[in-house]
Design an enzyme around this catalytic site. Structure first.
Site, short mmCIF file in Angstrom:
data_model
loop_
_atom_site.label_atom_id
_atom_site.label_comp_id
_atom_site.label_asym_id
_atom_site.label_seq_id
_atom_site.Cartn_x
_atom_site.Cartn_y
_atom_site.Cartn_z
N ASP A 1 0.82 -1.22 0.00
CA ASP A 1 0.00 0.00 0.00
C ASP A 1 0.85 1.27 0.00
O ASP A 1 0.42 2.31 0.46
CB ASP A 1 -0.95 0.00 1.21
CG ASP A 1 -0.19 -0.11 2.52
OD1 ASP A 1 1.04 -0.31 2.49
OD2 ASP A 1 -0.83 0.01 3.58
N HIS B 1 23.68 2.12 -19.12
CA HIS B 1 22.62 2.54 -18.19
C HIS B 1 22.80 1.88 -16.83
O HIS B 1 21.84 1.39 -16.23
CB HIS B 1 21.24 2.29 -18.78
CG HIS B 1 20.91 3.25 -19.89
ND1 HIS B 1 19.93 3.03 -20.82
CD2 HIS B 1 21.46 4.45 -20.23
CE1 HIS B 1 19.89 4.04 -21.68
NE2 HIS B 1 20.81 4.92 -21.35
N ASP C 1 26.53 10.28 -14.40
CA ASP C 1 25.53 10.85 -15.31
C ASP C 1 24.33 11.16 -14.43
O ASP C 1 23.63 10.24 -14.00
CB ASP C 1 25.20 9.83 -16.41
CG ASP C 1 24.23 10.38 -17.44
OD1 ASP C 1 23.53 11.38 -17.15
OD2 ASP C 1 24.15 9.78 -18.54
N ASP D 1 20.71 17.12 -17.64
CA ASP D 1 21.33 15.82 -17.95
C ASP D 1 22.83 16.08 -18.18
O ASP D 1 23.21 16.57 -19.25
CB ASP D 1 20.65 15.26 -19.21
CG ASP D 1 21.15 13.87 -19.58
OD1 ASP D 1 21.94 13.28 -18.82
OD2 ASP D 1 20.73 13.38 -20.65
N HIS E 1 26.50 4.59 -28.84
CA HIS E 1 25.22 5.30 -28.72
C HIS E 1 25.27 6.57 -29.58
O HIS E 1 26.29 6.88 -30.19
CB HIS E 1 24.92 5.63 -27.25
CG HIS E 1 25.98 6.44 -26.54
ND1 HIS E 1 26.20 7.77 -26.80
CD2 HIS E 1 26.89 6.08 -25.59
CE1 HIS E 1 27.17 8.21 -26.03
NE2 HIS E 1 27.63 7.20 -25.30
N HIS F 1 20.29 13.97 -27.64
CA HIS F 1 18.83 13.87 -27.72
C HIS F 1 18.21 15.17 -27.27
O HIS F 1 18.83 15.96 -26.55
CB HIS F 1 18.35 12.70 -26.84
CG HIS F 1 18.89 12.74 -25.43
ND1 HIS F 1 18.32 13.50 -24.43
CD2 HIS F 1 19.97 12.14 -24.85
CE1 HIS F 1 19.02 13.36 -23.31
NE2 HIS F 1 20.04 12.54 -23.53
N HIS G 1 14.74 12.38 -22.05
CA HIS G 1 14.75 12.07 -23.48
C HIS G 1 13.45 12.66 -24.00
O HIS G 1 12.41 12.01 -23.98
CB HIS G 1 14.83 10.56 -23.73
CG HIS G 1 16.11 9.96 -23.22
ND1 HIS G 1 16.26 8.64 -22.90
CD2 HIS G 1 17.32 10.53 -22.96
CE1 HIS G 1 17.50 8.42 -22.47
NE2 HIS G 1 18.15 9.54 -22.50
N GLU H 1 26.74 14.38 -26.02
CA GLU H 1 27.30 13.42 -25.08
C GLU H 1 28.08 12.28 -25.74
O GLU H 1 27.72 11.11 -25.63
CB GLU H 1 26.18 12.84 -24.21
CG GLU H 1 24.97 12.29 -24.96
CD GLU H 1 23.93 11.71 -24.01
OE1 GLU H 1 24.30 10.82 -23.23
OE2 GLU H 1 22.76 12.14 -24.06
N TYR I 1 34.02 3.67 -24.53
CA TYR I 1 33.88 2.67 -23.47
C TYR I 1 34.72 1.45 -23.85
O TYR I 1 34.40 0.76 -24.83
CB TYR I 1 32.41 2.28 -23.31
CG TYR I 1 31.50 3.51 -23.24
CD1 TYR I 1 31.26 4.15 -22.03
CD2 TYR I 1 30.95 4.05 -24.42
CE1 TYR I 1 30.46 5.29 -21.98
CE2 TYR I 1 30.16 5.19 -24.38
CZ TYR I 1 29.93 5.81 -23.16
OH TYR I 1 29.16 6.94 -23.12
N ARG J 1 32.40 9.42 -20.65
CA ARG J 1 31.42 10.22 -21.38
C ARG J 1 31.47 11.63 -20.80
O ARG J 1 31.68 11.80 -19.60
CB ARG J 1 30.00 9.63 -21.24
CG ARG J 1 28.91 10.45 -21.90
CD ARG J 1 27.59 9.67 -22.11
NE ARG J 1 26.90 9.32 -20.89
CZ ARG J 1 26.87 8.11 -20.35
NH1 ARG J 1 27.48 7.10 -20.94
NH2 ARG J 1 26.21 7.87 -19.23
N GLU K 1 29.02 15.07 -21.06
CA GLU K 1 27.69 15.45 -21.56
C GLU K 1 27.26 16.81 -21.04
O GLU K 1 27.36 17.09 -19.84
CB GLU K 1 26.66 14.40 -21.10
CG GLU K 1 25.22 14.77 -21.43
CD GLU K 1 24.22 13.67 -21.09
OE1 GLU K 1 24.47 12.90 -20.14
OE2 GLU K 1 23.19 13.60 -21.78
#
Ligand code: GLY
Ligand code: MN
Ligand code: MN
Length: 433
Positions: free
Chosen positions: A36, A239, A256, A267, A346, A350, A357, A380, A384, A401, A403
């Site tokens: 709940d 991710h 990130d 972002d 990638h 975006h 996104h 970004e 890797y 990365r 970004e």
């Protein structure tokens, strides 16, 4: 954002609808976490864009040219429910608070909604969005079709509102840009704090806590998405959100993270050494990613596409990887063979807005849409080199990365997240201090 800004957005949408339309926008519902208890409520982005209203179980009805023109169904005030679960705006306060023409209780929806839609030629809404909305629209249409003896007529056309609405959301107003710039500033402070707090032995989630703390202390209670804090090999999982490993001396850590402020996202990604000093290999890869990022940002202006910027990024990164011996061959051929995808798998960026996104047409999978003033996008690039990469082992475990969020302006661009260092010497100096 003020309520008048949401009203202006509503009016712009209404002006774009075909004559004889009625539009329905459904709020999000609460979502069970366990038994709940609920996840913290997050409003449906389209509903939020047109109302600024942050309660579940609501419906906005827009009837351009009719009276009342803008109507909302909301949860009624309820003493007991409010003692247990929190305040509700309620029916009486809603019209003035939200600058709408009329409000009714959601409990009266089945009774009143058919008459508000009756006679419209076109029903405009967003099919397949909130889990319950398709069913609600089917029920409404059935009621209208079944009511012809009472003089009811169901709309003969249905219009997916995404086209108009998402094109509007893609082009940010000055009021939206002001909020996004503030979200960028707060998120930048959070990344600075994480760099200052970082040391070997800390757990990734403890660095995440530094980010959350700094955002909250500057007025942003929530993050725009689950933060990624990945040390060493974890940075190569795009991710990665477990954030549960211990940070090791000699590794890099990739963060990130961006806050959500007044419904709008930031972002940002930064990558830095856990112990405050880059190794030679880390420096070499970092320098490539940074050069790619800065080159792409410098290209951002009206008329240029994300694809064009990414083409430059690929040239920089692939030439660099060849020079370092991570790829072998001729640069243009390697790009044509997608050889870079072993290390950069990638896209370059975006749209960003109410959703991290964000909505908006890219025209093609390669994102060839020419940029226009008012659009906000991320840049970004990343490289890797995972633990299994078929390269000299000295490169393995480097995931990087960088970004930033960039507003397209008439003259070119404005970086909204520039207050966090990204040059190697700046990062080392900040971490040494
Ligand atoms: N934070 C998700 C992304 O950078 O796209
Ligand atoms: Mn990101
Ligand atoms: Mn991003």
């Amino acid at each position: 954002m003020e309520i008048k800004d949401f009203k202006a957005q509503r009016q712009q949408l209404m002006a774009s609808l075909p004559e004889g339309s009625v539009a329905l926008l459904f709020a999000a519902r609460e979502c069970t976490r366990s038994n709940d208890t609920e996840y913290h409520f997050r409003q449906n982005s389209d509903f939020f864009y047109l109302t600024g209203f942050n309660e579940p179980d609501a419906l906005l009805v827009l009837r351009p040219g009719q009276t009342p023109e803008s109507v909302i169904f909301v949860r009624p005030t309820d003493k007991l429910a409010e003692i247990w679960h929190g305040r509700r705006l309620g029916v009486d306060a809603a019209p003035e608070a939200l600058q709408l023409d009329a409000a009714f209780s959601v409990e009266q929806m089945a009774e009143l909604l058919p008459d508000l839609v009756n006679g419209a030629d076109t029903l405009a809404w967003l099919p397949g969005q909130e889990g319950y909305s398709d069913e609600a629209v089917s029920a409404l249409m059935a009621t209208l079709r079944g009511g012809f003896r009472q003089g009811r007529r169901a709309p003969t056309q249905q219009l997916d509102l995404r086209t108009q609405l998402h094109e509007m959301r893609l082009h940010k107003s000055d009021a939206e840009v002001a909020v996004m710039a503030r979200a960028g500033e707060i998120s930048a402070k959070a990344h600075v704090r994480a760099m200052q707090a970082c040391r070997p032995g800390l757990f990734e989630y403890q660095l995440e806590a530094e980010i959350n703390h700094e955002c909250a202390m500057h007025g942003a209670r929530f993050m725009a998405y689950n933060s990624i804090v990945g040390g060493g090999d974890n940075a190569c999982i795009l991710h990665y959100t477990e954030n549960e490993s211990q940070l090791k001396d000699g590794d890099l850590v990739l963060i990130d993270a961006g806050c959500e402020l007044e419904g709008y996202a930031a972002d940002i990604t930064r990558t830095f050494p856990v112990n405050g000093r880059f190794s030679e290999e880390q420096k070499a890869i970092y320098a490539l990613v940074l050069e790619a990022e800065k080159t792409a940002i410098a290209m951002i202006k009206p008329g240029v596409s994300i694809k064009e910027a990414n083409d430059q990024v690929l040239k920089i990164m692939v030439s660099g990887l060849v020079e370092l011996g991570l790829l072998q061959g001729e640069v243009q051929e390697l790009i044509e063979q997608d050889a870079h995808k072993a290390f950069y798998m990638h896209g370059l960026g975006h749209w960003i807005g109410i959703d991290v996104h964000d909505v908006g047409d890219y025209h093609t999978a390669e994102r060839t849409r020419p940029l226009e003033p008012g659009m906000v996008l991320t840049i970004e690039p990343g490289l890797y080199i995972g633990p299994d990469a078929e390269v000299d082992p000295k490169w393995r475990g480097i995931g990087i990365r960088v970004e930033d969020d960039v507003l397209v302006t008439e003259e070119g661009h404005r970086v909204l997240t520039g207050d966090v260092p990204k040059e190697i010497d700046e990062i080392e100096a900040l971490m040494a201090g």
